[in-house]
Write an enzyme that holds these catalytic residues in place. Structure first.
Site, short mmCIF file in Angstrom:
data_model
loop_
_atom_site.label_atom_id
_atom_site.label_comp_id
_atom_site.label_asym_id
_atom_site.label_seq_id
_atom_site.Cartn_x
_atom_site.Cartn_y
_atom_site.Cartn_z
CE LYS A 1 -3.86 -2.47 1.98
NZ LYS A 1 -4.61 -2.94 3.16
CD GLN B 1 -3.73 -4.78 6.26
OE1 GLN B 1 -3.86 -3.74 5.63
NE2 GLN B 1 -4.04 -5.95 5.72
CG ASP C 1 -9.98 -0.92 4.30
OD1 ASP C 1 -9.50 -1.32 3.22
OD2 ASP C 1 -9.40 -1.03 5.40
N1 GUN Z 1 -6.85 -7.45 5.64
C1 GUN Z 1 -7.00 -8.17 4.51
N2 GUN Z 1 -7.55 -7.41 3.53
C2 GUN Z 1 -7.74 -6.17 4.06
C3 GUN Z 1 -8.24 -4.96 3.53
O1 GUN Z 1 -8.67 -4.86 2.37
N3 GUN Z 1 -8.27 -3.90 4.41
C4 GUN Z 1 -7.85 -4.01 5.69
N4 GUN Z 1 -7.94 -2.91 6.45
N5 GUN Z 1 -7.36 -5.12 6.20
C5 GUN Z 1 -7.31 -6.20 5.40
#
Ligand code: GUN
Length: 307
Positions: free
Chosen positions: A70, A114, A137
């Site tokens: 990211k 996350q 998200d």
């Molecule tokens: N863990 C696995 N995929 C994601 C996601 O798309 N966003 C977040 N915040 N955590 C994750």
């Protein structure tokens, strides 16, 4: 053979139909370049760069990789990024206080926490503490609810990435039979919602999961299968209709000494036997995965513009 990098058609073999490999990596790179171009124009006009922040708790290998990617994608898009790290023993109250602080920070356009979080922290409480206007998200119930009734919102990154791939490859979905395998909050449920809605998939949608008795028959009748059930090689050739579109969301880490890090990412689809039956199919890796991060970038740019 089509030699276009973004539309590789694999030659017909032994009388079997050719299929097009959906290249998520190339599509995501192109979209990130488009975003970067837009950001540079904004900066030239004297505006600030969009800013995506991420909170990472603990040292889970998968989460570390996702967050690193990211941050790299932010650089590729010309965004500012920041990473806030906590050890796994951080208290829920400390984490919630940080979320509230980030909600109020005018420099942050969007942020993510996350997942997964350590067991002593209530993930839903954390999600609901995030200001839905910064929830890039698309996990907050306000965004989930608005998405379900077709209102402007942040759409969860993986389903949005899949919709974008279908659109960019010109794949007809209207009126088609779509089977979604899996009912998770972040992929299966929003994917089914989007495929059903007139403005996105406009398809006839069936959701199957681990308890579905007619799962194989449903798949055999599907024009489009979205596999997000989290079981490696679950979708086999006998479950796929000739000419179907198969989207593989699976990313299970499977031990493999021949790979860097000692594991490989394994999809939910048995690619080697399924591909030749498909009109279009996504690979793992390089299919849906890169599109997920690219959608997060799109949502961040959108959050920035809405402010
Ligand atoms: N863990 C696995 N995929 C994601 C996601 O798309 N966003 C977040 N915040 N955590 C994750």
């Amino acid at each position: 053979m089509n030699t276009d990098n973004n539309n590789a058609t694999v030659n017909a073999n032994n009388g079997k139909p050719a299929y097009t490999l959906i290249d998520g990596k190339a599509t995501a790179a192109k979209i990130k370049e488009e975003i970067r171009h837009e950001v540079e124009q904004l900066v030239e006009q004297g505006k600030k760069r969009p800013h995506l922040a991420a909170i990472l708790v603990g040292h889970d290998g998968g989460s570390e990789t996702y967050v690193k990617n990211k941050v790299l994608s932010c650089e590729a898009c010309g965004f500012k990024s920041s990473l806030i790290r906590y050890e796994a023993d951080v208290t829920e109250e400390e984490l919630l206080a940080k979320v509230r602080e980030m909600n109020e920070d005018p420099d942050i356009d969007g942020f993510i926490v996350q997942m997964p979080l350590p067991k002593h922290i209530d993930e839903q409480k954390v999600i609901e503490t995030i200001d839905y206007r910064k929830d890039v998200d698309g996990f907050h119930p306000i965004n989930v609810g608005r998405m379900a009734i077709g209102l402007p919102c942040f759409i969860s990154a993986t389903p949005l990435g899949i919709i974008t791939l279908l659109q960019r490859y010109g794949i007809e979905t209207s009126g088609k039979k779509c089977v979604v395998l899996g009912r998770s909050n972040i992929v299966g449920k929003p994917m089914a919602q989007l495929m059903m809605q007139k403005q996105y998939g406009d398809a006839t949608v069936t959701v199957c999961h681990s308890r579905s008795k007619t799962l194989k028959e449903e798949c055999r009748n599907a024009d489009i299968i979205v596999a997000a059930i989290g079981r490696p090689d679950f979708v086999t050739a006998d479950m796929v209709k000739e000419g179907a579109v198969v989207i593989d969301v699976g990313t299970t880490r499977v031990a493999d000494d021949s790979c860097k890090g000692g594991f490989r990412l394994n999809g939910d689809v048995k690619f080697d036997e399924v591909a030749s039956k498909c009109s279009y199919i996504t690979p793992v890796p390089g299919g849906v995965g890169p599109m997920t991060i690219c959608s997060l970038m799109k949502n961040t740019l959108e959050a920035y513009k809405r402010k």
